[in-house]
Design an enzyme around this catalytic site. Sequence first.
Site, PDB file in Angstrom:
ATOM      1  N   LYS A   1       1.043  -0.958  -0.019  1.00 21.89           N
ATOM      2  CA  LYS A   1       0.203  -0.384   0.036  1.00 21.89           C
ATOM      3  C   LYS A   1       0.942   1.371   0.388  1.00 21.89           C
ATOM      4  CE  LYS A   1      -4.583   0.679   0.208  1.00 21.89           C
ATOM      5  NZ  LYS A   1      -5.564  -0.117   0.389  1.00 21.89           N
TER       6      LYS A   1
ATOM      7  N   GLY B   1     -20.937   6.710   3.400  1.00 17.98           N
ATOM      8  CA  GLY B   1     -19.730   6.788   2.192  1.00 17.98           C
ATOM      9  C   GLY B   1     -20.676   6.861   1.158  1.00 17.98           C
TER      10      GLY B   1
ATOM     11  N   GLY C   1     -18.346   7.545  -2.150  1.00 21.96           N
ATOM     12  CA  GLY C   1     -17.475   7.629  -2.963  1.00 21.96           C
ATOM     13  C   GLY C   1     -17.750   6.516  -3.632  1.00 21.96           C
ATOM     14  N   ASN C   2     -16.364   6.616  -5.335  1.00 23.66           N
ATOM     15  CA  ASN C   2     -16.808   5.689  -5.813  1.00 23.66           C
ATOM     16  C   ASN C   2     -17.844   4.620  -5.714  1.00 23.66           C
ATOM     17  OD1 ASN C   2     -16.115   4.764  -8.437  1.00 23.66           O
ATOM     18  ND2 ASN C   2     -14.489   3.151  -7.855  1.00 23.66           N
TER      19      ASN C   2
ATOM     20  N   GLY D   1     -18.692   3.525  -1.964  1.00 26.26           N
ATOM     21  CA  GLY D   1     -20.378   3.269  -2.190  1.00 26.26           C
ATOM     22  C   GLY D   1     -21.627   4.253  -2.643  1.00 26.26           C
TER      23      GLY D   1
HETATM   24  N1  GLU Z   1      -7.096  -0.039  -3.213  1.00 25.96           N
HETATM   25  C1  GLU Z   1      -8.148  -0.906  -3.361  1.00 25.96           C
HETATM   26  C2  GLU Z   1      -8.235  -1.949  -2.060  1.00 25.96           C
HETATM   27  O1  GLU Z   1      -8.270  -1.564  -1.081  1.00 25.96           O
HETATM   28  C3  GLU Z   1      -7.563  -1.833  -4.864  1.00 25.96           C
HETATM   29  C4  GLU Z   1      -6.044  -2.227  -4.768  1.00 25.96           C
HETATM   30  C5  GLU Z   1      -5.962  -2.738  -6.505  1.00 25.96           C
HETATM   31  O2  GLU Z   1      -6.340  -2.841  -7.207  1.00 25.96           O
HETATM   32  O3  GLU Z   1      -4.781  -3.418  -6.220  1.00 25.96           O
HETATM   33  O4  GLU Z   1      -8.818  -3.425  -2.270  1.00 25.96           O
END
Ligand code: GLU
Length: 412
Positions: free
Chosen positions: A103, A215, A217-218, A220
């Site tokens: 991350k 939420g 956002g995209n 929710g």
């Molecule tokens: N940010 C998203 C998650 O937390 C997607 C991560 C990704 O596609 O690598 O699952």
Amino acid sequence: MADQFKGVINQLNKTAAIMKIEHDELEILRKPDRIIEVSLPVLMDDGHIKVFTGYRVQYNNIRGPYKGGIRYHPKVNLDEVKTLAFWMTIKCAVADIPYGGGKGGVSVDVKKLSSGELERLTRAYTRGFADFIGPTKDVPAPDVYTNPQIMAWLMDEYSHIKGENTPAVVTGKPVEIGGSLGRGTATSLGGFYVFEEVLAKMKMPKKKISLAVQGFGNVGMNFAVIAYAAGYKIVAVSDSSGAIYDKNGLNIDKVLSHKQATGSVINFIGAKNITNEQLLELPVDVVVPAALENVITEKNAGRVKAKVIFEMGNGPTTAEAEVKLNKKGVLIVPDVLANSGGVIVSYFEWVQNLRHFYWDQAKVESHLKRQIINAFDKVWQTMESQGNREMRTAAYIVAVERLVKALKVRGI
Ligand code: GLU
């Protein structure tokens, strides 16, 4: 929350105790492989240079390249990025896709940046981490307050540095440059497939249940849109400005237009304005937290009336709240399963990029459905074999089993 990471390691330890796994493998999973922190100098529109701090935590790559989003949010800190990277490791293993977990993040309020500043920040982030990311090393994606445009800048900057077009360095790109059809709605659609499986197991008929979604956002918003179109009654939704409630059900299409016109869901005609906290305590059957971490805590867990908490955001329920909710018999469908549709379609995007051969949306969605329902079945069976209603623990058992097997066959 300063000690979020400690909390997730407790969850890992709890899982390992149930599984009786060997100490050495567990020790590897208790720590991230690598933590990288980089200073990112950005030329601001007023001519000054501002130095941001960028993080990337590469948690574990035993099952494949590190994988996970980049978050731009004022509250981003190393403890949170480590926690999110750990969850990605678990999520990719639950979904059974050939990735590890990672991350990234920058502590920044994107609402205060111009588009030019956002682009320069993203290019600085890419330069800062260029030696560490790559299609077979670590593949970023969108997360909170990052989007396809930001992924496009990342892909472009990385391709310039390497001197070759490299779409597979990042997923969640616009379709014009190698993004996958269906990636934008994948997290929500994947969640919806799992949601219907859960309702079938719980014998909760569509016509009789009500939902509250926190939420807009995209994730929710698209979850609400998909569930509403399928005929579910959604009585409350919210965004960072507040929540709205109508016990007879909201017309989500109209709420969407209202949000587009006014910038928020609040003050929607016919609905009552309530707070985000009140939304979680409504007399509904299902609560869908689809925003940030730690919204259902020890403090409000006792007041939650829903029978199911369906985690579309990462980490909405604290460990202390979960103990209380488990005792009350509330089923918590964990983030690492419920929202894994996003990374599953990220995987399909990466495969399409590496093969230079693109799928139509129907193929993306049918593969998503199969992959996520397989994951659901495995987690549900594992939970039943444990004789309880602790679905998160079951998901962790599935993931840790796969990770430990990979560690064993590869050796150290
Ligand atoms: N940010 C998203 C998650 O937390 C997607 C991560 C990704 O596609 O690598 O699952």
